[in-house]
Motif scaffolding. Structure first.
Motif, short mmCIF file in Angstrom:
data_model
loop_
_atom_site.label_atom_id
_atom_site.label_comp_id
_atom_site.label_asym_id
_atom_site.label_seq_id
_atom_site.Cartn_x
_atom_site.Cartn_y
_atom_site.Cartn_z
N SER A 135 0.72 -1.88 -0.32
CA SER A 135 0.38 0.02 0.06
C SER A 135 1.06 1.55 0.11
O SER A 135 2.07 1.13 0.11
N SER B 209 5.96 -7.92 1.68
CA SER B 209 4.87 -7.60 3.28
C SER B 209 4.52 -8.67 3.28
O SER B 209 4.38 -9.60 3.17
N SER C 280 8.15 -7.57 11.34
CA SER C 280 8.52 -6.42 12.92
C SER C 280 9.04 -8.29 13.35
O SER C 280 8.94 -7.77 14.11
N ALA D 32 8.93 -0.30 4.53
CA ALA D 32 7.75 -0.49 5.92
C ALA D 32 7.97 0.11 6.83
O ALA D 32 8.84 0.52 7.34
N ILE E 103 13.64 5.23 3.89
CA ILE E 103 12.70 6.18 4.14
C ILE E 103 12.31 6.33 5.23
O ILE E 103 11.67 5.79 5.85
N SER E 104 12.77 7.66 5.51
CA SER E 104 12.56 8.37 6.84
C SER E 104 11.48 8.75 6.79
O SER E 104 10.25 8.69 6.23
N PRO F 84 9.96 11.51 2.12
CA PRO F 84 9.60 11.91 1.18
C PRO F 84 8.01 13.05 1.63
O PRO F 84 7.34 13.28 0.82
N ASN G 48 -2.76 4.69 3.92
CA ASN G 48 -3.31 4.64 5.08
C ASN G 48 -2.58 5.01 6.66
O ASN G 48 -3.45 5.53 8.42
N LEU G 49 -1.25 4.89 6.60
CA LEU G 49 -0.32 5.99 7.94
C LEU G 49 -1.13 7.22 8.58
O LEU G 49 -1.42 7.10 9.29
N1 LIG Z 1 2.32 9.16 5.18
C1 LIG Z 1 3.51 10.12 5.53
O1 LIG Z 1 2.23 10.99 5.57
C2 LIG Z 1 4.60 9.40 5.48
C3 LIG Z 1 4.98 11.12 5.73
C4 LIG Z 1 7.20 10.29 6.33
C5 LIG Z 1 7.42 9.41 6.10
N2 LIG Z 1 6.07 8.24 5.35
C6 LIG Z 1 7.16 6.68 5.46
O2 LIG Z 1 6.30 6.62 4.41
C7 LIG Z 1 6.64 4.92 4.46
C8 LIG Z 1 5.48 4.23 3.91
O3 LIG Z 1 4.49 4.92 4.15
P1 LIG Z 1 3.07 4.50 3.69
O4 LIG Z 1 2.33 6.31 4.15
O5 LIG Z 1 3.39 4.58 2.59
O6 LIG Z 1 1.96 3.19 5.00
P2 LIG Z 1 1.24 2.55 4.49
O7 LIG Z 1 0.74 3.48 3.21
O8 LIG Z 1 0.39 2.17 6.18
O9 LIG Z 1 2.13 1.59 4.33
C9 LIG Z 1 3.22 0.73 5.40
C10 LIG Z 1 3.43 -0.32 4.32
O10 LIG Z 1 4.42 -1.42 5.52
C11 LIG Z 1 4.01 -2.64 5.36
N3 LIG Z 1 4.00 -3.28 6.98
C12 LIG Z 1 3.50 -2.67 7.32
N4 LIG Z 1 3.99 -3.30 8.86
C13 LIG Z 1 4.60 -4.28 7.93
C14 LIG Z 1 4.72 -5.78 9.33
N5 LIG Z 1 4.96 -5.55 10.16
N6 LIG Z 1 5.87 -6.69 8.14
C15 LIG Z 1 5.05 -6.32 6.19
N7 LIG Z 1 5.47 -5.19 6.15
C16 LIG Z 1 4.55 -4.08 6.93
C17 LIG Z 1 2.54 -2.82 5.18
O11 LIG Z 1 2.52 -3.95 3.96
P3 LIG Z 1 1.44 -4.95 4.59
O12 LIG Z 1 0.25 -4.09 5.48
O13 LIG Z 1 0.63 -5.50 4.09
O14 LIG Z 1 1.98 -5.11 6.42
C18 LIG Z 1 2.40 -1.83 3.47
O15 LIG Z 1 2.82 -1.87 2.61
C19 LIG Z 1 7.08 5.04 5.76
O16 LIG Z 1 8.37 4.46 5.56
C20 LIG Z 1 6.65 5.73 6.01
O17 LIG Z 1 6.85 6.44 7.66
C21 LIG Z 1 5.15 8.12 5.52
#
Ligand SMILES: NC(=O)c1ccc[n+]([C@@H]2O[C@H](COP(=O)([O-])OP(=O)(O)OC[C@H]3O[C@@H](n4cnc5c(N)ncnc54)[C@H](OP(=O)(O)O)[C@@H]3O)[C@@H](O)[C@H]2O)c1
Length: 245
Positions: free
Chosen positions: A13, A34, A58, A88, A139-140, A186, A192-193
């Motif tokens: 995702s 994932s 994890s 992730a 990715i931070s 990014p 979803n986060l």
């Molecule tokens: N969204 C933001 O605003 C934002 C801002 C700054 C930085 N970031 C960073 O960007 C990166 C991507 O985030 P996103 O926003 O795209 O998040 P996301 O949509 O929540 O996606 C998270 C991904 O990580 C995987 N994941 C989570 N827990 C896992 C586990 N226990 N084992 C394996 N895979 C796992 C999920 O897959 P499954 O659930 O299928 O395992 C999913 O594919 C992250 O490093 C986040 O810290 C995000």
């Protein structure tokens, strides 16, 4: 045909899924890790060089074997580059630290920090004889630099990931056949986060809701496009922490 290989964690995702979609369209080989597989990507990937590994990242002690399995399927003679993207992560648990369970703490630190470190270590060792471009992108987040209440695990693991990348950059500087490693922030994306941060019961949820309602969140597809062009560019970025916004 592209001869570039990508290994992406968290590809089901958000940013990871968009990176996977776009890299497949560019004819790259993509290995995705994932817990769940993205059904749309699975359909899109028919006829493309794509392999999905179901793994809970994890449990950091399990990830070295997966890296070995992936790299054993690749013949380095036939490729030009290989890139590991440690993407992730989880923002949970969002709670003051005294209310976090031991399991929640271990799970968050392993996913956000220990797993990227172990993947990095194994990737570097197992590809050390490969005479191709080797890159690691961690990715931070801006949270690495801005302390936030109830988000201590997310902020501190991201901060540690930044420092880890800088240290490895120093280790690699000037070495023959070195690995390029850098960190990317990014920016806030509509994923979803962010949904979890908005809907959690804590002091900053209103702020996260405001970012969404005022249109401050980027589309992960746009961020993925920028990140891919950054990775593919020849700009020197070893040890850097690069903001994509
Ligand atoms: N969204 C933001 O605003 C934002 C801002 C700054 C930085 N970031 C960073 O960007 C990166 C991507 O985030 P996103 O926003 O795209 O998040 P996301 O949509 O929540 O996606 C998270 C991904 O990580 C995987 N994941 C989570 N827990 C896992 C586990 N226990 N084992 C394996 N895979 C796992 C999920 O897959 P499954 O659930 O299928 O395992 C999913 O594919 C992250 O490093 C986040 O810290 C995000």
């Amino acid at each position: 045909m592209s001869n570039h290989v990508y290994i992406i964690t968290g590809a089901s995702s958000g940013l990871g899924a968009e990176l996977t979609r776009q890299l497949l369209l560019e004819q790259n080989t993509v290995f995705c890790l994932s817990r769940t597989e993205n059904d749309d990507i699975k359909r899109q990937a028919v006829g493309y060089r794509y392999k999905f590994y179901s793994i809970d990242l994890s449990y950091a002690e399990r990830v070295a074997l997966i890296m070995q399995d992936i790299l054993a399927t690749i013949d380095p003679i036939n490729i030009n580059s290989i890139t590991l993207i440690n993407n992730a992560a989880s923002v949970s648990p969002i709670k003051d630290i005294q209310y976090c369970t031991q399991e929640e703490i271990i799970s968050n630190v392993q996913l956000n920090l220990t797993t990227p470190i172990i993947l990095t270590s194994n990737f570097m060792r197992l590809t050390s004889e490969w005479k191709i471009n080797r890159r690691i992108v961690n990715i931070s987040s801006a949270s690495a630099q801005y302390p936030a209440q109830s988000m201590s695990l997310y902020c501190s693991t991201k901060s540690a990931l930044n420092m880890f990348s800088k240290c490895i950059g120093l280790e690699q500087d000037g070495k023959p056949n070195s690995v390029q490693i850098f960190t990317v922030d990014p920016g806030m994306m509509d994923t979803n986060l962010q949904h979890i941060a908005r809907t959690s019961d804590f002091e900053l949820s209103d702020l996260f809701s405001k970012h969404k309602s005022e249109g401050h969140l980027s589309e992960p597809a746009d961020v993925a496009l920028n990140l891919i062009s950054l990775i593919e560019s020849s700009v020197k970025k070893n040890s850097d922490i690069i903001r994509l916004y």
